[in-house]
Design a protein around this motif. Structure first.
Motif, PDB file in Angstrom:
ATOM      1  N   LEU A 136     -16.295  -6.744   2.425  1.00 54.96           N
ATOM      2  CA  LEU A 136     -15.674  -5.646   1.703  1.00 54.96           C
ATOM      3  C   LEU A 136     -14.341  -5.293   2.355  1.00 54.96           C
ATOM      4  CD1 LEU A 136     -18.737  -3.266   1.188  1.00 54.96           C
ATOM      5  CD2 LEU A 136     -18.015  -5.229  -0.188  1.00 54.96           C
ATOM      6  N   SER A 137     -13.399  -4.889   1.517  1.00 52.55           N
ATOM      7  CA  SER A 137     -12.108  -4.409   1.990  1.00 52.55           C
ATOM      8  C   SER A 137     -11.864  -3.013   1.452  1.00 52.55           C
ATOM      9  CB  SER A 137     -10.977  -5.328   1.523  1.00 52.55           C
ATOM     10  OG  SER A 137     -11.136  -6.643   1.996  1.00 52.55           O
ATOM     11  N   CYS A 138     -11.113  -2.250   2.200  1.00 59.43           N
ATOM     12  CA  CYS A 138     -10.720  -0.907   1.763  1.00 59.43           C
ATOM     13  C   CYS A 138      -9.251  -0.731   2.103  1.00 59.43           C
ATOM     14  CB  CYS A 138     -11.571   0.141   2.447  1.00 59.43           C
ATOM     15  SG  CYS A 138     -11.050   1.847   2.123  1.00 59.43           S
ATOM     16  N   ALA A 139      -8.425  -0.662   1.081  1.00 56.38           N
ATOM     17  CA  ALA A 139      -6.985  -0.506   1.259  1.00 56.38           C
ATOM     18  C   ALA A 139      -6.614   0.968   1.194  1.00 56.38           C
ATOM     19  CB  ALA A 139      -6.240  -1.277   0.186  1.00 56.38           C
ATOM     20  N   ALA A 140      -5.852   1.419   2.173  1.00 57.53           N
ATOM     21  CA  ALA A 140      -5.457   2.820   2.262  1.00 57.53           C
ATOM     22  C   ALA A 140      -3.975   2.980   1.970  1.00 57.53           C
ATOM     23  CB  ALA A 140      -5.771   3.369   3.649  1.00 57.53           C
ATOM     24  N   SER A 141      -3.634   4.123   1.389  1.00 51.61           N
ATOM     25  CA  SER A 141      -2.237   4.448   1.147  1.00 51.61           C
ATOM     26  C   SER A 141      -2.065   5.954   1.212  1.00 51.61           C
ATOM     27  CB  SER A 141      -1.781   3.932  -0.219  1.00 51.61           C
ATOM     28  OG  SER A 141      -2.522   4.525  -1.255  1.00 51.61           O
ATOM     29  N   GLY A 142      -0.824   6.384   1.404  1.00 52.55           N
ATOM     30  CA  GLY A 142      -0.510   7.801   1.332  1.00 52.55           C
ATOM     31  C   GLY A 142      -0.173   8.452   2.654  1.00 52.55           C
ATOM     32  N   ARG A 143      -0.841   8.099   3.704  1.00 54.36           N
ATOM     33  CA  ARG A 143      -0.569   8.665   5.024  1.00 54.36           C
ATOM     34  C   ARG A 143      -0.619   7.534   6.044  1.00 54.36           C
ATOM     35  NH1 ARG A 143      -1.808  14.349   5.501  1.00 54.36           N
ATOM     36  NH2 ARG A 143      -0.897  15.307   3.641  1.00 54.36           N
ATOM     37  N   THR A 144      -0.285   7.844   7.294  1.00 54.03           N
ATOM     38  CA  THR A 144      -0.299   6.841   8.346  1.00 54.03           C
ATOM     39  C   THR A 144      -1.729   6.416   8.639  1.00 54.03           C
ATOM     40  OG1 THR A 144       1.695   7.800   9.316  1.00 54.03           O
ATOM     41  CG2 THR A 144       0.406   6.298  10.690  1.00 54.03           C
ATOM     42  N   PHE A 145      -2.040   5.194   8.282  1.00 61.06           N
ATOM     43  CA  PHE A 145      -3.420   4.697   8.370  1.00 61.06           C
ATOM     44  C   PHE A 145      -3.963   4.787   9.782  1.00 61.06           C
ATOM     45  CE2 PHE A 145      -7.032   2.449   7.042  1.00 61.06           C
ATOM     46  CZ  PHE A 145      -7.269   1.368   7.861  1.00 61.06           C
ATOM     47  N   SER A 146      -3.140   4.489  10.764  1.00 66.35           N
ATOM     48  CA  SER A 146      -3.624   4.450  12.148  1.00 66.35           C
ATOM     49  C   SER A 146      -3.938   5.834  12.706  1.00 66.35           C
ATOM     50  CB  SER A 146      -2.599   3.756  13.048  1.00 66.35           C
ATOM     51  OG  SER A 146      -1.354   4.428  12.989  1.00 66.35           O
ATOM     52  N   ASN A 147      -3.676   6.878  11.956  1.00 69.08           N
ATOM     53  CA  ASN A 147      -4.050   8.233  12.377  1.00 69.08           C
ATOM     54  C   ASN A 147      -5.491   8.587  12.014  1.00 69.08           C
ATOM     55  OD1 ASN A 147      -1.517   8.711  13.415  1.00 69.08           O
ATOM     56  ND2 ASN A 147      -0.804   9.912  11.657  1.00 69.08           N
ATOM     57  N   TYR A 148      -6.169   7.681  11.314  1.00 70.33           N
ATOM     58  CA  TYR A 148      -7.496   7.981  10.792  1.00 70.33           C
ATOM     59  C   TYR A 148      -8.543   7.019  11.329  1.00 70.33           C
ATOM     60  CZ  TYR A 148      -5.063  10.958   7.492  1.00 70.33           C
ATOM     61  OH  TYR A 148      -4.299  11.938   6.936  1.00 70.33           O
ATOM     62  N   ALA A 149      -9.654   7.595  11.767  1.00 71.00           N
ATOM     63  CA  ALA A 149     -10.854   6.793  11.965  1.00 71.00           C
ATOM     64  C   ALA A 149     -11.427   6.481  10.588  1.00 71.00           C
ATOM     65  CB  ALA A 149     -11.863   7.546  12.808  1.00 71.00           C
ATOM     66  N   MET A 150     -12.080   5.346  10.479  1.00 69.50           N
ATOM     67  CA  MET A 150     -12.596   4.903   9.185  1.00 69.50           C
ATOM     68  C   MET A 150     -14.098   4.664   9.248  1.00 69.50           C
ATOM     69  SD  MET A 150      -9.890   4.912   7.352  1.00 69.50           S
ATOM     70  CE  MET A 150     -10.535   4.110   5.876  1.00 69.50           C
ATOM     71  N   GLY A 151     -14.749   4.874   8.142  1.00 69.22           N
ATOM     72  CA  GLY A 151     -16.178   4.638   8.079  1.00 69.22           C
ATOM     73  C   GLY A 151     -16.578   3.978   6.774  1.00 69.22           C
ATOM     74  N   TRP A 152     -17.729   3.352   6.807  1.00 69.14           N
ATOM     75  CA  TRP A 152     -18.370   2.825   5.601  1.00 69.14           C
ATOM     76  C   TRP A 152     -19.711   3.521   5.438  1.00 69.14           C
ATOM     77  CZ3 TRP A 152     -16.295  -0.334   1.986  1.00 69.14           C
ATOM     78  CH2 TRP A 152     -15.179  -1.087   2.338  1.00 69.14           C
ATOM     79  N   PHE A 153     -19.988   3.934   4.215  1.00 67.33           N
ATOM     80  CA  PHE A 153     -21.254   4.533   3.844  1.00 67.33           C
ATOM     81  C   PHE A 153     -21.788   3.775   2.633  1.00 67.33           C
ATOM     82  CE2 PHE A 153     -21.419   8.585   6.228  1.00 67.33           C
ATOM     83  CZ  PHE A 153     -20.165   8.557   6.813  1.00 67.33           C
ATOM     84  N   ARG A 154     -23.050   3.985   2.311  1.00 70.19           N
ATOM     85  CA  ARG A 154     -23.610   3.365   1.116  1.00 70.19           C
ATOM     86  C   ARG A 154     -24.617   4.302   0.470  1.00 70.19           C
ATOM     87  NH1 ARG A 154     -27.162  -1.525   3.925  1.00 70.19           N
ATOM     88  NH2 ARG A 154     -28.818  -0.188   4.821  1.00 70.19           N
ATOM     89  N   GLN A 155     -24.782   4.103  -0.833  1.00 71.47           N
ATOM     90  CA  GLN A 155     -25.728   4.919  -1.576  1.00 71.47           C
ATOM     91  C   GLN A 155     -26.482   4.051  -2.558  1.00 71.47           C
ATOM     92  OE1 GLN A 155     -23.998   8.354  -3.501  1.00 71.47           O
ATOM     93  NE2 GLN A 155     -25.989   9.353  -3.646  1.00 71.47           N
ATOM     94  N   ALA A 156     -27.782   3.976  -2.353  1.00 70.05           N
ATOM     95  CA  ALA A 156     -28.661   3.236  -3.253  1.00 70.05           C
ATOM     96  C   ALA A 156     -29.155   4.186  -4.346  1.00 70.05           C
ATOM     97  CB  ALA A 156     -29.839   2.664  -2.472  1.00 70.05           C
TER      98      ALA A 156
END
Length: 123
Positions: free
Chosen positions: A20-40
């Motif tokens: 899976l990929s998640c492309a970010a835009s709008g703010r400085t990406f390196s300022n954010y920690a990132m997470g993956w969640f899921r919902q069944a």
């Protein structure tokens, strides 16, 4: 505002792999920690994996540890989730999320969310 767009979901047989990929835009990406969640279906959204701003520190849910790998490319404003040895119980909509205050495993700690991508693992 941070916009997040996931991609890479699909149908795979048990034992297979997806990235899976998640492309970010709008703010400085390196300022954010990132997470993956899921919902069944019929279940609460649950934590899968997280990575800190620099990509140095990662943490996983016990259910995916050793099978999934989270990574990021700050030059490409993208976070990835490599999923190997997939099981039918991994079937869910997968969401990426961003947070500016640290990194963690709780939904409320994340400020921005993508729209999700469906992963279906057949037995």
């Amino acid at each position: 505002q941070v916009q997040l767009v996931e991609s890479g979901g699909g149908l795979v047989q048990a034992g297979g792999s997806l990235r899976l990929s998640c492309a970010a835009s709008g703010r400085t990406f390196s300022n954010y920690a990132m997470g993956w969640f899921r919902q069944a279906p019929g279940k609460e959204r649950e934590f899968v994996a997280t990575i800190d701003r620099s990509g140095t520190v990662t943490y996983y849910a016990d259910s995916v540890k050793g099978r999934f790998t989270i990574s990021r490319d700050n030059a490409k404003n993208t976070v990835y989730l490599q999923m190997n040895s997939l099981k039918p119980e991994d079937t869910a909509v997968y969401y990426c999320a961003a947070q500016s205050t640290g990194w963690g495993t709780k939904r409320y700690e994340y400020d921005y969310w993508g729209q999700g991508t469906q992963v279906t693992v057949s037995s």
